[in-house]
Motif scaffolding. Structure first.
Motif, PDB file in Angstrom:
ATOM      1  N   ALA A   1     -46.173 -64.722  24.147  1.00  0.00           N
ATOM      2  CA  ALA A   1     -46.163 -63.253  24.169  1.00  0.00           C
ATOM      3  C   ALA A   1     -47.513 -62.753  23.660  1.00  0.00           C
ATOM      4  CB  ALA A   1     -45.044 -62.709  23.293  1.00  0.00           C
ATOM      5  N   SER A   2     -47.878 -61.537  24.075  1.00  0.00           N
ATOM      6  CA  SER A   2     -49.127 -60.961  23.568  1.00  0.00           C
ATOM      7  C   SER A   2     -48.950 -59.462  23.322  1.00  0.00           C
ATOM      8  CB  SER A   2     -50.274 -61.215  24.540  1.00  0.00           C
ATOM      9  OG  SER A   2     -50.061 -60.513  25.735  1.00  0.00           O
ATOM     10  N   LEU A   3     -49.773 -58.961  22.427  1.00  0.00           N
ATOM     11  CA  LEU A   3     -49.760 -57.539  22.072  1.00  0.00           C
ATOM     12  C   LEU A   3     -51.196 -57.040  22.091  1.00  0.00           C
ATOM     13  CD1 LEU A   3     -48.335 -54.976  20.893  1.00  0.00           C
ATOM     14  CD2 LEU A   3     -48.827 -55.920  18.631  1.00  0.00           C
ATOM     15  N   ASP A   4     -51.444 -55.971  22.852  1.00  0.00           N
ATOM     16  CA  ASP A   4     -52.777 -55.382  22.942  1.00  0.00           C
ATOM     17  C   ASP A   4     -52.811 -54.112  22.083  1.00  0.00           C
ATOM     18  OD1 ASP A   4     -55.262 -54.393  23.593  1.00  0.00           O
ATOM     19  OD2 ASP A   4     -54.989 -54.589  25.755  1.00  0.00           O
ATOM     20  N   LEU A   5     -53.650 -54.122  21.058  1.00  0.00           N
ATOM     21  CA  LEU A   5     -53.743 -52.983  20.136  1.00  0.00           C
ATOM     22  C   LEU A   5     -54.978 -52.119  20.397  1.00  0.00           C
ATOM     23  CD1 LEU A   5     -52.701 -54.826  16.852  1.00  0.00           C
ATOM     24  CD2 LEU A   5     -51.313 -53.279  18.240  1.00  0.00           C
ATOM     25  N   HIS A   6     -55.721 -52.401  21.458  1.00  0.00           N
ATOM     26  CA  HIS A   6     -56.901 -51.589  21.777  1.00  0.00           C
ATOM     27  C   HIS A   6     -56.489 -50.121  21.916  1.00  0.00           C
ATOM     28  CE1 HIS A   6     -58.590 -55.489  23.124  1.00  0.00           C
ATOM     29  NE2 HIS A   6     -59.730 -54.952  22.720  1.00  0.00           N
ATOM     30  N   GLN A   7     -57.352 -49.233  21.498  1.00  0.00           N
ATOM     31  CA  GLN A   7     -57.176 -47.780  21.620  1.00  0.00           C
ATOM     32  C   GLN A   7     -56.039 -47.219  20.758  1.00  0.00           C
ATOM     33  OE1 GLN A   7     -59.556 -46.160  23.400  1.00  0.00           O
ATOM     34  NE2 GLN A   7     -60.390 -48.178  23.789  1.00  0.00           N
ATOM     35  N   LYS A   8     -55.526 -47.993  19.812  1.00  0.00           N
ATOM     36  CA  LYS A   8     -54.461 -47.489  18.937  1.00  0.00           C
ATOM     37  C   LYS A   8     -55.069 -47.084  17.594  1.00  0.00           C
ATOM     38  CE  LYS A   8     -50.415 -49.819  20.788  1.00  0.00           C
ATOM     39  NZ  LYS A   8     -50.262 -48.884  21.841  1.00  0.00           N
ATOM     40  N   THR A   9     -54.462 -46.069  16.979  1.00  0.00           N
ATOM     41  CA  THR A   9     -54.877 -45.705  15.628  1.00  0.00           C
ATOM     42  C   THR A   9     -54.333 -46.773  14.680  1.00  0.00           C
ATOM     43  OG1 THR A   9     -52.870 -44.457  15.132  1.00  0.00           O
ATOM     44  CG2 THR A   9     -54.680 -43.239  16.196  1.00  0.00           C
ATOM     45  N   LEU A  10     -54.789 -46.757  13.442  1.00  0.00           N
ATOM     46  CA  LEU A  10     -54.289 -47.736  12.464  1.00  0.00           C
ATOM     47  C   LEU A  10     -52.786 -47.593  12.274  1.00  0.00           C
ATOM     48  CD1 LEU A  10     -56.939 -47.926   9.597  1.00  0.00           C
ATOM     49  CD2 LEU A  10     -56.349 -49.657  11.276  1.00  0.00           C
ATOM     50  N   ARG A  11     -52.301 -46.369  12.186  1.00  0.00           N
ATOM     51  CA  ARG A  11     -50.849 -46.159  11.997  1.00  0.00           C
ATOM     52  C   ARG A  11     -50.054 -46.664  13.198  1.00  0.00           C
ATOM     53  NH1 ARG A  11     -50.269 -43.917   7.378  1.00  0.00           N
ATOM     54  NH2 ARG A  11     -51.643 -42.354   6.541  1.00  0.00           N
ATOM     55  N   GLU A  12     -50.529 -46.358  14.404  1.00  0.00           N
ATOM     56  CA  GLU A  12     -49.840 -46.828  15.616  1.00  0.00           C
ATOM     57  C   GLU A  12     -49.852 -48.353  15.684  1.00  0.00           C
ATOM     58  OE1 GLU A  12     -50.995 -43.086  18.606  1.00  0.00           O
ATOM     59  OE2 GLU A  12     -52.247 -44.877  18.557  1.00  0.00           O
ATOM     60  N   ALA A  13     -50.997 -48.940  15.361  1.00  0.00           N
ATOM     61  CA  ALA A  13     -51.136 -50.399  15.398  1.00  0.00           C
ATOM     62  C   ALA A  13     -50.221 -51.052  14.371  1.00  0.00           C
ATOM     63  CB  ALA A  13     -52.584 -50.797  15.145  1.00  0.00           C
ATOM     64  N   ARG A  14     -50.116 -50.450  13.203  1.00  0.00           N
ATOM     65  CA  ARG A  14     -49.275 -50.988  12.125  1.00  0.00           C
ATOM     66  C   ARG A  14     -47.811 -51.044  12.559  1.00  0.00           C
ATOM     67  NH1 ARG A  14     -47.507 -47.326   7.731  1.00  0.00           N
ATOM     68  NH2 ARG A  14     -46.590 -48.584   6.105  1.00  0.00           N
ATOM     69  N   VAL A  15     -47.324 -49.966  13.156  1.00  0.00           N
ATOM     70  CA  VAL A  15     -45.934 -49.917  13.627  1.00  0.00           C
ATOM     71  C   VAL A  15     -45.730 -50.893  14.785  1.00  0.00           C
ATOM     72  CG1 VAL A  15     -44.217 -48.436  14.746  1.00  0.00           C
ATOM     73  CG2 VAL A  15     -45.562 -47.547  12.843  1.00  0.00           C
TER      74      VAL A  15
ATOM     75  N   GLU B   1     -66.890 -53.303  17.513  1.00  0.00           N
ATOM     76  CA  GLU B   1     -68.345 -53.134  17.362  1.00  0.00           C
ATOM     77  C   GLU B   1     -68.758 -51.668  17.420  1.00  0.00           C
ATOM     78  OE1 GLU B   1     -70.457 -57.025  19.052  1.00  0.00           O
ATOM     79  OE2 GLU B   1     -69.172 -56.049  20.540  1.00  0.00           O
ATOM     80  N   ARG B   2     -67.994 -50.844  18.142  1.00  0.00           N
ATOM     81  CA  ARG B   2     -68.360 -49.429  18.288  1.00  0.00           C
ATOM     82  C   ARG B   2     -67.517 -48.510  17.407  1.00  0.00           C
ATOM     83  NH1 ARG B   2     -68.739 -51.292  23.877  1.00  0.00           N
ATOM     84  NH2 ARG B   2     -66.542 -50.782  24.046  1.00  0.00           N
ATOM     85  N   SER B   3     -66.594 -49.072  16.624  1.00  0.00           N
ATOM     86  CA  SER B   3     -65.767 -48.211  15.763  1.00  0.00           C
ATOM     87  C   SER B   3     -66.539 -47.868  14.491  1.00  0.00           C
ATOM     88  CB  SER B   3     -64.447 -48.900  15.411  1.00  0.00           C
ATOM     89  OG  SER B   3     -64.667 -50.000  14.556  1.00  0.00           O
ATOM     90  N   THR B   4     -66.097 -46.823  13.832  1.00  0.00           N
ATOM     91  CA  THR B   4     -66.719 -46.427  12.574  1.00  0.00           C
ATOM     92  C   THR B   4     -65.630 -46.320  11.519  1.00  0.00           C
ATOM     93  OG1 THR B   4     -68.266 -45.086  13.851  1.00  0.00           O
ATOM     94  CG2 THR B   4     -68.245 -44.741  11.490  1.00  0.00           C
ATOM     95  N   PRO B   5     -65.663 -47.075  10.458  1.00  0.00           N
ATOM     96  CA  PRO B   5     -66.555 -48.216  10.254  1.00  0.00           C
ATOM     97  C   PRO B   5     -66.225 -49.349  11.218  1.00  0.00           C
ATOM     98  CG  PRO B   5     -64.961 -48.053   8.458  1.00  0.00           C
ATOM     99  CD  PRO B   5     -64.741 -46.879   9.347  1.00  0.00           C
ATOM    100  N   ARG B   6     -67.181 -50.251  11.366  1.00  0.00           N
ATOM    101  CA  ARG B   6     -67.028 -51.355  12.331  1.00  0.00           C
ATOM    102  C   ARG B   6     -65.858 -52.262  11.953  1.00  0.00           C
ATOM    103  NH1 ARG B   6     -72.601 -53.612  14.373  1.00  0.00           N
ATOM    104  NH2 ARG B   6     -71.384 -55.484  14.176  1.00  0.00           N
ATOM    105  N   ALA B   7     -65.184 -52.790  12.981  1.00  0.00           N
ATOM    106  CA  ALA B   7     -64.110 -53.789  12.841  1.00  0.00           C
ATOM    107  C   ALA B   7     -62.938 -53.311  11.967  1.00  0.00           C
ATOM    108  CB  ALA B   7     -64.669 -55.109  12.315  1.00  0.00           C
ATOM    109  N   THR B   8     -62.661 -52.022  11.972  1.00  0.00           N
ATOM    110  CA  THR B   8     -61.580 -51.482  11.141  1.00  0.00           C
ATOM    111  C   THR B   8     -60.226 -52.061  11.535  1.00  0.00           C
ATOM    112  OG1 THR B   8     -62.791 -49.407  10.949  1.00  0.00           O
ATOM    113  CG2 THR B   8     -60.486 -49.357  10.331  1.00  0.00           C
ATOM    114  N   LEU B   9     -59.894 -51.989  12.818  1.00  0.00           N
ATOM    115  CA  LEU B   9     -58.593 -52.490  13.271  1.00  0.00           C
ATOM    116  C   LEU B   9     -58.495 -54.000  13.070  1.00  0.00           C
ATOM    117  CD1 LEU B   9     -55.869 -51.824  14.498  1.00  0.00           C
ATOM    118  CD2 LEU B   9     -56.883 -52.029  16.762  1.00  0.00           C
TER     119      LEU B   9
END
Length: 193
Positions: free
Chosen positions: A93-107, A132-140
Motif C-alpha cells: 500500500a502507499s500514501l501520497d502526502l504531497h500538497q497536504k498541510t501538516l494537519r491534513e498529513a497528520r490525520v 526543497e521548495r517549502s518554507t522552511p525546507r523539508a517541513t513535511l
C-alpha cells in the motif's frame, strides 16, 4: 447637514415597520432527528483520543531535503531491516502526502497506518516529498519522519530507493497482527515437524 438628511431618509424607509406581536416560535410537533454530520461529530467526540492525537505538532528538528532517514525498534532483526532498506519487500500500500498541510498529513497518516494494520498490510510506501521548495525546507518530511516512530504499529522505516522516490519517500514496516503471528507459528511447526 448630511447627518440630518441621512436620518430623515432612514425614518422614511422604516416608517411602515411595526413591532412583532409575538416573538416566541413554538417547536414543531414530533422529534427532531440529528443529521448524519451531527451524528458523526458526536461519535468522534465520544470515541476518545484518535490515532493522530498521539502525533506531536510541536517543533521538531528539521531535516535536510536530501537526508536519509531510518528507524528500527528493538527486536527487528538486522536482516529484516536491511531487506526493508533495500526495497526488497513487496509494497502492499502507499500514501501520497504531497500538497497536504501538516494537519491534513497528520490525520491522513494516522488513518492510513490504522487502516493498514486492520487489513494485515505490513509493508508500505509513504510519499512525503523532499520539500526543497517549502518554507522552511523539508517541513513535511521532517514531521512524517518524527511521527512514524510515535505510532506503536510502526516497527521500522527507512528512506526509499531512488526508484520509489528516494529521500522524498519512506518504506514502512508494520508489526504483525495476532493472526499473522499464529500463521507464522503454524508454518514453522509444520516445517520442523
Amino acid at each position: 447637514m448630511p447627518h440630518d438628511d441621512e436620518l430623515s431618509l432612514f425614518m422614511q424607509e422604516v416608517a411602515d415597520v411595526r413591532p412583532l406581536k409575538r416573538d416566541h416560535i413554538a417547536p414543531q410537533a414530533g422529534t427532531l432527528t440529528p443529521t448524519e454530520a451531527q451524528l458523526a461529530r458526536r461519535q468522534a467526540a465520544s470515541a476518545g483520543p484518535q490515532p493522530q492525537d498521539m502525533l506531536s505538532m510541536e517543533a521538531i528538528p528539521l531535516l535536510d531535503p536530501h537526508d536519509i532517514v531510518g528507524f528500527k525498534r528493538d527486536g527487528v532483526q538486522e536482516g529484516v531491516y536491511k531487506k526493508l532498506r533495500l526495497g526488497k519487500y513487496e509494497l502492499q500500500a502507499s500514501l501520497d502526502l504531497h500538497q497536504k498541510t501538516l494537519r491534513e498529513a497528520r490525520v491522513a497518516l494516522a488513518q492510513f497506518i490504522s487502516d493498514c494494520e486492520q487489513r494485515d498490510i505490513r509493508c508500505l510506501l509513504i510519499l512525503h516529498g523532499k520539500g526543497e521548495r517549502s518554507t522552511p525546507r523539508a517541513t513535511l518530511k521532517s514531521h512524517v519522519s518524527a511521527w512514524l516512530p510515535q505510532l506503536p504499529a510502526v516497527m521500522a522505516m527507512h528512506s526509499a530507493e531512488r526508484r520509489h522516490g528516494g529521500s522524498g519517500a519512506l518504506y514502512v514496516l508494520l508489526r504483525k497482527s495476532d493472526r499473522q503471528k499464529a500463521e507464522n507459528r503454524e508454518r514453522h511447526q509444520k516445517r520442523l515437524g
